[in-house]
Design a protein around this motif. Structure first.
Motif: not given
Length: 199
Positions: A120-139
């Motif tokens: 509520k004070d605009g302070k970032a809460i530790r331990s953010p969510l992270t994920v790495s994605v690679a967008a591909m199209t199927a041949t």
């Protein structure tokens, strides 16, 4: 011979190491969804180091060659007052302790996604969510899904004039332009040259 005796009683009721309140305020993943071959696909956590997403183009709110990818999860609305995603441009939606970020990703693009929660004070809460994605199209194989696949064939509808060079007769069969019935803006030109040798 030695004996060890242990006993337990009611205790004092005071835990010297109270539960970490972080678990109550950190958002969590529910799914990553996209469309493949016209069907909804859903990836559930835990996620790999890099999630390869093979999706259809022009799905959901996305147009052209981009594909819609939706990142969903949950949070405690009494503790978390804002969620921000970085890594890709996305539109957000928050409701009743659930969140979703909808992104349009181009094929071949890899992104490190981070979702940060703020109190509520605009302070970032530790331990953010992270994920790495690679967008591909199927041949896609030409003709896939046709009732006669893999022997769909083509129908020749027009032929040009013949050219004779000695004993070789070349017939140019005119190119035919076919407009895509799925994604707009795509066409396919097919054309054939047939050579006949007289004996």
């Amino acid at each position: 011979m030695s004996m060890m005796m242990a006993g337990c009683g009611a205790g004092t009721g005071k835990n010297p190491h109270p539960e970490d309140l972080l678990a109550q305020i950190v958002p969590y993943w529910v799914s990553i969804t996209y469309t493949l071959n016209g069907q909804k696909e859903e990836l559930m956590p835990p996620y790999l180091v890099t999630q390869a997403i093979f999706a259809d183009a022009a799905t959901g709110t996305c147009t052209g060659n981009t594909m819609e990818v939706v990142f969903s999860g949950g949070y405690n609305p009494e503790k978390v007052f804002n969620l921000v995603m970085t890594g890709v441009d996305a539109t957000s939606s928050f409701s009743g302790g659930s969140f979703s970020f909808t992104a349009c990703m181009s094929p071949g693009v890899a992104a490190a996604i981070t979702i940060t929660a703020y109190d509520k004070d605009g302070k970032a809460i530790r331990s953010p969510l992270t994920v790495s994605v690679a967008a591909m199209t199927a041949t896609k194989t030409l003709g896939y899904g046709h009732p006669r696949y893999p022997n769909t064939g083509f129908e020749v509808v027009a032929a040009g004039k013949q050219t004779t060079n000695g004993t070789v007769v070349m017939t140019n069969i005119a190119a035919k332009k076919t407009t895509s019935t799925g994604n707009t803006g795509y066409t396919m030109d097919t054309g054939f040259v047939m050579g006949v040798v007289h004996e």
